[in-house]
Design a protein around this motif. Structure first.
Motif, PDB file in Angstrom:
ATOM      1  N   PHE A 116       0.838  -1.198   0.000  1.00  0.00           N
ATOM      2  CA  PHE A 116       0.000   0.000   0.000  1.00  0.00           C
ATOM      3  C   PHE A 116       0.874   1.250   0.000  1.00  0.00           C
ATOM      4  CE2 PHE A 116      -2.349  -3.399   2.210  1.00  0.00           C
ATOM      5  CZ  PHE A 116      -3.399  -3.534   1.327  1.00  0.00           C
ATOM      6  N   ASN A 166       2.552  -6.047  -8.493  1.00  0.00           N
ATOM      7  CA  ASN A 166       2.424  -5.082  -9.578  1.00  0.00           C
ATOM      8  C   ASN A 166       3.814  -4.896 -10.172  1.00  0.00           C
ATOM      9  OD1 ASN A 166       2.033  -2.939 -11.319  1.00  0.00           O
ATOM     10  ND2 ASN A 166       1.252  -1.517  -9.782  1.00  0.00           N
ATOM     11  N   THR A 211      -7.283  -5.591 -12.236  1.00  0.00           N
ATOM     12  CA  THR A 211      -6.532  -4.369 -11.986  1.00  0.00           C
ATOM     13  C   THR A 211      -7.413  -3.175 -12.299  1.00  0.00           C
ATOM     14  OG1 THR A 211      -4.442  -5.451 -12.571  1.00  0.00           O
ATOM     15  CG2 THR A 211      -4.456  -3.047 -12.573  1.00  0.00           C
ATOM     16  N   GLU A 270      -4.118   5.969  -8.932  1.00  0.00           N
ATOM     17  CA  GLU A 270      -4.140   4.866  -7.976  1.00  0.00           C
ATOM     18  C   GLU A 270      -4.382   3.560  -8.719  1.00  0.00           C
ATOM     19  OE1 GLU A 270      -5.673   7.101  -3.912  1.00  0.00           O
ATOM     20  OE2 GLU A 270      -7.047   5.773  -5.000  1.00  0.00           O
ATOM     21  N   THR A 272      -4.896  -0.514  -8.272  1.00  0.00           N
ATOM     22  CA  THR A 272      -5.202  -1.604  -7.351  1.00  0.00           C
ATOM     23  C   THR A 272      -5.209  -2.918  -8.116  1.00  0.00           C
ATOM     24  OG1 THR A 272      -6.574  -0.160  -5.977  1.00  0.00           O
ATOM     25  CG2 THR A 272      -6.870  -2.542  -5.700  1.00  0.00           C
ATOM     26  N   GLU A 274      -5.914  -7.002  -7.600  1.00  0.00           N
ATOM     27  CA  GLU A 274      -6.557  -7.960  -6.701  1.00  0.00           C
ATOM     28  C   GLU A 274      -6.632  -9.325  -7.371  1.00  0.00           C
ATOM     29  OE1 GLU A 274     -10.410  -7.195  -4.289  1.00  0.00           O
ATOM     30  OE2 GLU A 274     -11.062  -8.228  -6.120  1.00  0.00           O
ATOM     31  N   SER A 280      -5.213  -7.835  -2.091  1.00  0.00           N
ATOM     32  CA  SER A 280      -4.910  -6.823  -3.103  1.00  0.00           C
ATOM     33  C   SER A 280      -3.732  -5.957  -2.675  1.00  0.00           C
ATOM     34  CB  SER A 280      -6.140  -5.935  -3.357  1.00  0.00           C
ATOM     35  OG  SER A 280      -6.504  -5.231  -2.181  1.00  0.00           O
ATOM     36  N   LYS A 282      -2.124  -1.918  -3.545  1.00  0.00           N
ATOM     37  CA  LYS A 282      -2.546  -0.628  -4.068  1.00  0.00           C
ATOM     38  C   LYS A 282      -1.354   0.305  -4.153  1.00  0.00           C
ATOM     39  CE  LYS A 282      -5.907   3.095  -3.257  1.00  0.00           C
ATOM     40  NZ  LYS A 282      -7.024   3.526  -2.357  1.00  0.00           N
ATOM     41  N   THR A 283      -1.146   0.892  -5.316  1.00  0.00           N
ATOM     42  CA  THR A 283      -0.046   1.801  -5.571  1.00  0.00           C
ATOM     43  C   THR A 283      -0.582   3.178  -5.915  1.00  0.00           C
ATOM     44  OG1 THR A 283       1.440   0.065  -6.378  1.00  0.00           O
ATOM     45  CG2 THR A 283       1.885   2.306  -7.126  1.00  0.00           C
ATOM     46  N   THR A 284      -0.049   4.207  -5.253  1.00  0.00           N
ATOM     47  CA  THR A 284      -0.357   5.588  -5.609  1.00  0.00           C
ATOM     48  C   THR A 284       0.872   6.190  -6.271  1.00  0.00           C
ATOM     49  OG1 THR A 284      -1.856   5.806  -3.725  1.00  0.00           O
ATOM     50  CG2 THR A 284      -1.101   7.839  -4.766  1.00  0.00           C
TER      51      THR A 284
END
Length: 288
Positions: A116, A166, A211, A270, A272, A274, A280, A282-284
Motif C-alpha cells: 500500500f 504489480n 486491476t 491509484e 489496485t 486484486e 490486493s 494498491k499503488t499511488t
C-alpha cells in the motif's frame, strides 16, 4: 493461513505476522517471529506450518496495524524472477508470438515496495509508466539447480504459497534494448503482498486477477490461463539455477496494460491489483 511482513512498532522492528483479519483501515494478527518472512522461510527445521506453530507458542503477541505498516512480503529475496508474455491475450496485444519457453528477467530487491505504498517516479522515467497486475509465487523449500530440474511433485512442494504483485514498468526504457531490465527496476516501485496465502491454489481454483486504475477496471483475467503455470515455471527455472526459500517468481500479466491502449500512468493515479482469495495491493503514483 496468511503471513505478512510488517513494521510492528515506532522503532521500525520487523516481524512476520499471522494475519487474523484485515480491512481498509486496519490489520490484526499475531507475531510469529521478529524477522521478515523471507528470513523465516529460510529457517530450519520443519515446514512452514511447524515454524508458525513454534513461533506462536514462543511469542504470539497480538497487535493491530495500519495497512501501511505492511512491508514488501519478501523484502530481500535472493532472486526475484519475472515472467514476460505469459497470457495469450497479452502476448497478442504486445505484438509478440507465443513463446516456446518462459521469457524471464530479473527484478532487484530494491525495486520492491509495500502493498500500500506511494511510488515516486522521476520525471525522466515517467513518460510511459505502466502497471502490470501479476500472480506471485513464493518458494518455501530449496531446489538444487542444474541437476535435471525438479519433478512435478518436488516443484509443487517447493511452493510455500501465493501473493499479489504489480510489475511496475517504464515502457520507453524497457524497449531501449532487447533486454528489459532497465525498464523493470525503478527503486521502490513494485508492490508485493499483501500477505502470503498458503491454503489457496489460485490457478487450480480459477482465481481471477483484476486491476483498476482510479476505479476503472483495466485487467480481468483468470490465472488458470497462464501459458506457463507456477509448477511449470518452478520446474523450468530449477533446471538452470537453485531456488532458495524466499525466492519469488512474478508470473506475468494479462491483457489490459497501459501499453496496450497507450494509456500510461500520471501523477496521483491509484492502481489496485486484486486476485481472488489472495487480497490486493494498491499503488499511488507520484511524479517528480
Amino acid at each position: 493461513m496468511k503471513l505478512a511482513t510488517a513494521r510492528i512498532d515506532d522503532a521500525g522492528t520487523v516481524a512476520t505476522v499471522l494475519v487474523d483479519h484485515a480491512d481498509a483501515t486496519s490489520v490484526t494478527g499475531r507475531i510469529v517471529e521478529r524477522c521478515d518472512l523471507g528470513t523465516l522461510l529460510a529457517k530450519t527445521p520443519g515446514d512452514l506450518t511447524a515454524k508458525v506453530d513454534t513461533g506462536l507458542r514462543r511469542d504470539g503477541e497480538e497487535l493491530t496495524m495500519d495497512p501501511a505498516d505492511l512491508l514488501p512480503l519478501i523484502p530481500r529475496p535472493g532472486k526475484a524472477l519475472c515472467v514476460g508474455l505469459n497470457y495469450r491475450e497479452h502476448i497478442v496485444e504486445m505484438g509478440h508470438p507465443v513463446p516456446d519457453h518462459p521469457t524471464l528477467f530479473a527484478k532487484f530487491a530494491t525495486a520492491l515496495t509495500g502493498p500500500f505504498a506511494e511510488v515516486t517516479v522521476p520525471e525522466n522515467l515517467a513518460e510511459k509508466a505502466d502497471y502490470e497486475g501479476e500472480l506471485v509465487v513464493v518458494i518455501g523449500r530449496r531446489l538444487p539447480g542444474a541437476v535435471g530440474g525438479a519433478s512435478e511433485d518436488e516443484a509443487r512442494d517447493a511452493i510455500a504459497g501465493y501473493a499479489v504483485g504489480n510489475d511496475f514498468s517504464q515502457r520507453d526504457w524497457q524497449y531501449r534494448t532487447q533486454q528489459w531490465l532497465q525498464g523493470k527496476n525503478l527503486d521502490a516501485s513494485s508492490g508485493l503482498g499483501p500477505w502470503l496465502t498458503t491454503d489457496v491454489d489460485p490457478v487450480a481454483e480459477d482465481a481471477v486477477l483484476r486491476t483498476w486504475v482510479n476505479g476503472e477496471l483495466r485487467q480481468e483475467h483468470s490465472t488458470a490461463d497462464l501459458v506457463f503455470k507456477p509448477v511449470d515455471l518452478v520446474r523450468y527455472i530449477s533446471e538452470f539455477t537453485t531456488l532458495e526459500p524466499g525466492d519469488v517468481i512474478i508470473t506475468g500479466t494479462p491483457e489490459g496494460v497501459g501499453a496496450g491502449s497507450d494509456r500510461f500512468l500520471a501523477d496521483g493515479d491509484e492502481v489496485t491489483v486484486e486476485i481472488d482469495g489472495l487480497g490486493s495491493v494498491k499503488t499511488t503514483v507520484r511524479i517528480g
